[in-house]
Write an enzyme that holds these catalytic residues in place. Structure first.
Site, short mmCIF file in Angstrom:
data_model
loop_
_atom_site.label_atom_id
_atom_site.label_comp_id
_atom_site.label_asym_id
_atom_site.label_seq_id
_atom_site.Cartn_x
_atom_site.Cartn_y
_atom_site.Cartn_z
N LYS A 30 0.82 -1.22 0.00
CA LYS A 30 0.00 0.00 0.00
C LYS A 30 0.85 1.26 0.00
O LYS A 30 0.44 2.28 -0.57
CB LYS A 30 -0.96 0.00 1.19
CG LYS A 30 -2.08 -1.03 1.01
CD LYS A 30 -3.32 -0.70 1.81
CE LYS A 30 -4.46 -1.62 1.38
NZ LYS A 30 -5.67 -1.46 2.13
N LYS A 56 -5.09 -7.23 -7.12
CA LYS A 56 -6.32 -7.48 -6.36
C LYS A 56 -7.40 -6.45 -6.72
O LYS A 56 -7.10 -5.28 -6.88
CB LYS A 56 -5.95 -7.35 -4.87
CG LYS A 56 -7.02 -7.77 -3.90
CD LYS A 56 -6.53 -7.63 -2.46
CE LYS A 56 -6.84 -6.26 -1.92
NZ LYS A 56 -7.43 -6.17 -0.60
N LYS A 75 -11.12 -1.24 -3.56
CA LYS A 75 -11.95 -0.03 -3.60
C LYS A 75 -11.18 1.12 -4.18
O LYS A 75 -11.68 1.87 -5.00
CB LYS A 75 -12.40 0.35 -2.18
CG LYS A 75 -13.31 -0.64 -1.53
CD LYS A 75 -13.76 -0.12 -0.18
CE LYS A 75 -13.80 -1.23 0.84
NZ LYS A 75 -12.52 -1.45 1.55
N1 AQP Z 1 -10.15 -8.53 -3.97
C1 AQP Z 1 -10.55 -9.14 -2.87
N2 AQP Z 1 -10.83 -10.46 -2.89
C2 AQP Z 1 -11.26 -11.10 -1.77
N3 AQP Z 1 -11.45 -10.49 -0.58
C3 AQP Z 1 -11.19 -9.18 -0.52
N4 AQP Z 1 -11.26 -8.30 0.48
C4 AQP Z 1 -10.89 -7.07 0.01
N5 AQP Z 1 -10.55 -7.13 -1.28
C5 AQP Z 1 -10.73 -8.43 -1.65
C6 AQP Z 1 -11.71 -8.63 1.82
O1 AQP Z 1 -12.72 -7.68 2.17
C7 AQP Z 1 -12.62 -7.46 3.58
C8 AQP Z 1 -12.69 -5.98 3.83
O2 AQP Z 1 -11.56 -5.36 3.26
P1 AQP Z 1 -11.10 -3.95 3.76
O3 AQP Z 1 -12.05 -2.94 3.32
O4 AQP Z 1 -10.91 -3.96 5.23
O5 AQP Z 1 -9.67 -3.75 3.22
P2 AQP Z 1 -8.94 -4.11 1.91
O6 AQP Z 1 -8.60 -5.56 1.90
O7 AQP Z 1 -7.80 -3.16 1.81
O8 AQP Z 1 -10.05 -3.82 0.83
P3 AQP Z 1 -9.92 -3.00 -0.48
O9 AQP Z 1 -11.21 -3.16 -1.17
O10 AQP Z 1 -8.67 -3.37 -1.21
O11 AQP Z 1 -9.87 -1.50 0.06
P4 AQP Z 1 -8.82 -0.35 -0.16
O12 AQP Z 1 -8.68 -0.16 -1.64
O13 AQP Z 1 -9.40 0.86 0.51
O14 AQP Z 1 -7.54 -0.78 0.47
C9 AQP Z 1 -11.35 -8.10 4.08
O15 AQP Z 1 -11.67 -9.29 4.78
C10 AQP Z 1 -10.58 -8.42 2.83
O16 AQP Z 1 -9.82 -9.61 2.97
#
Ligand code: AQP
Length: 347
Positions: free
Chosen positions: A125, A208, A211
């Site tokens: 990140k 991956k 968001k």
């Molecule tokens: N691509 C993914 N595939 C499977 N699981 C996913 N999770 C996130 N992306 C994927 C799971 O969603 C839960 C919540 O995630 P989060 O919002 O706490 O953080 P993150 O993993 O950082 O999600 P994002 O969507 O990638 O957000 P941003 O872009 O803001 O960093 C977790 O259980 C995660 O495993």
């Protein structure tokens, strides 16, 4: 990882004692969040005694956010639309229970620098410009440990990208308990989902779906209507070979593997079973099939989310009740932690 439980379709064992999981309101809920986390949270409602589902806004601010208030309400609406029952599960906003940040600080004095330096998500990140990353982004896993440990959590359902953070939580809990000679914290078991554990971008099978990270065309948002879903899926990157009938035929074909994985997770079948249906299809045919399944599963949830989002009074009521409940339930453990730290009780 030795102690993780792989969670696939449902859970046949005894009822789990206490489940905690969180999601950042750092944008809209996407298909990866749904398949990797939220749909499992929904099924766990039938096989656990207590559940805490948290909108982790303090984690979201580790990178700058443009409209956190709106995003938090939208994420609450999305979770409710996906089937989180705020009557039987505690649905709340992290910042509404100050015990999270209080315990986060105490645990940051327990965690070791060397442990944090190993966290790969920070490296991903923060990217190349690490010097400019916030200190919060670096210590994020410690706050996550506080989130989990506050409630006596026994099981944490997450996608496989979070495994390392859960190992850290276990290390912190054990070190704290050992340091004060008391079992203040339960040592939680990671509950890694078996399918949908890592949904990749539709535009690049090595990145991956996220968001904030992946491009809008690489991501399927809960708010996408059928036309947007169809457009994104038809433009999804693929290769030029038909789909195989055996799983081995997906090796080295990142985008094909991702799309078949999405299809299998939505249909709640193994990839091998999915390939029995779609093996031999061209991508253009398979994409039509995938759009249909996505439409069936996601579109009604998106419509319900929009309806709930329009009722801000209701959402505020749900989150207020959840926050009060969470705070009341964490107070006892927080007091034990303060006593273990020998903080002077001045009132
Ligand atoms: N691509 C993914 N595939 C499977 N699981 C996913 N999770 C996130 N992306 C994927 C799971 O969603 C839960 C919540 O995630 P989060 O919002 O706490 O953080 P993150 O993993 O950082 O999600 P994002 O969507 O990638 O957000 P941003 O872009 O803001 O960093 C977790 O259980 C995660 O495993």
């Amino acid at each position: 990882m030795t102690d993780s439980t792989i969670f696939s379709r449902g859970f046949a064992g005894e009822k789990l004692a206490c489940v905690f999981s969180g999601i950042q309101p750092s944008g809209g809920l996407h298909l990866g969040n749904y398949l990797g986390a939220v749909r499992h949270w929904v099924s766990l409602q039938d096989c656990s005694e207590r559940r805490f589902y948290c909108l982790v806004d303090c984690h979201a601010i580790t990178v700058s956010q443009s409209s956190l208030r709106d995003q938090t309400l939208s994420m609450a609406a999305a979770l409710l639309a996906c089937g989180i029952d705020a009557e039987s599960s505690v649905l709340f906003v992290q910042s509404s229970n100050p015990h999270h940040t209080e315990l986060g600080w105490i645990l940051s004095c327990v965690a070791r620098m060397g442990w944090l330096q190993r966290m790969t998500q920070f490296k991903e990140k923060a990217g190349k410009d690490r010097e400019q990353a916030s200190v919060g982004l670096y210590v994020y896993p410690v706050l996550m440990a506080a989130d989990i440990l506050l409630y006596g959590t026994t099981h944490v359902p997450v996608g496989d990208d979070q495994k390392q953070h859960l190992e850290l939580t276990r290390d912190i809990a054990q070190r704290f308990n050992h340091g004060c000679g008391k079992e203040i914290f339960s040592v939680p078991t990671p509950f890694i989902v078996a399918s949908g554990a890592r949904v990749m971008s539709l535009r690049d099978g090595s990145v991956k779906m996220s968001k904030s990270g992946s491009s809008a065309m690489g991501r399927l948002d809960l708010t996408d209507g059928l036309d947007e879903i169809a457009l994104k899926v038809r433009k999804a990157k693929t290769d030029s070979t038909v789909l195989p009938s055996e799983e081995a035929g997906l090796e080295g074909r990142l985008e094909a593997k991702n799309l078949v994985g999405i299809y299998a997770a939505l249909r709640e079948v193994e990839v091998s079973e999915a390939l029995r249906d779609v093996g031999g299809m061209s991508f253009s045919k398979f994409k039509d099939v995938l759009v249909d399944v996505l439409g069936e599963v996601m579109v009604p949830k998106g419509e319900e989310m929009r309806r709930l989002r329009a009722d801000e009074g209701y959402l505020m009521e749900v989150l207020k009740k959840g926050g009060e409940h969470a705070r009341a339930l964490s107070e006892g453990r927080m007091e034990r932690v303060r006593r273990a730290m020998e903080f002077l009780e001045v009132d």
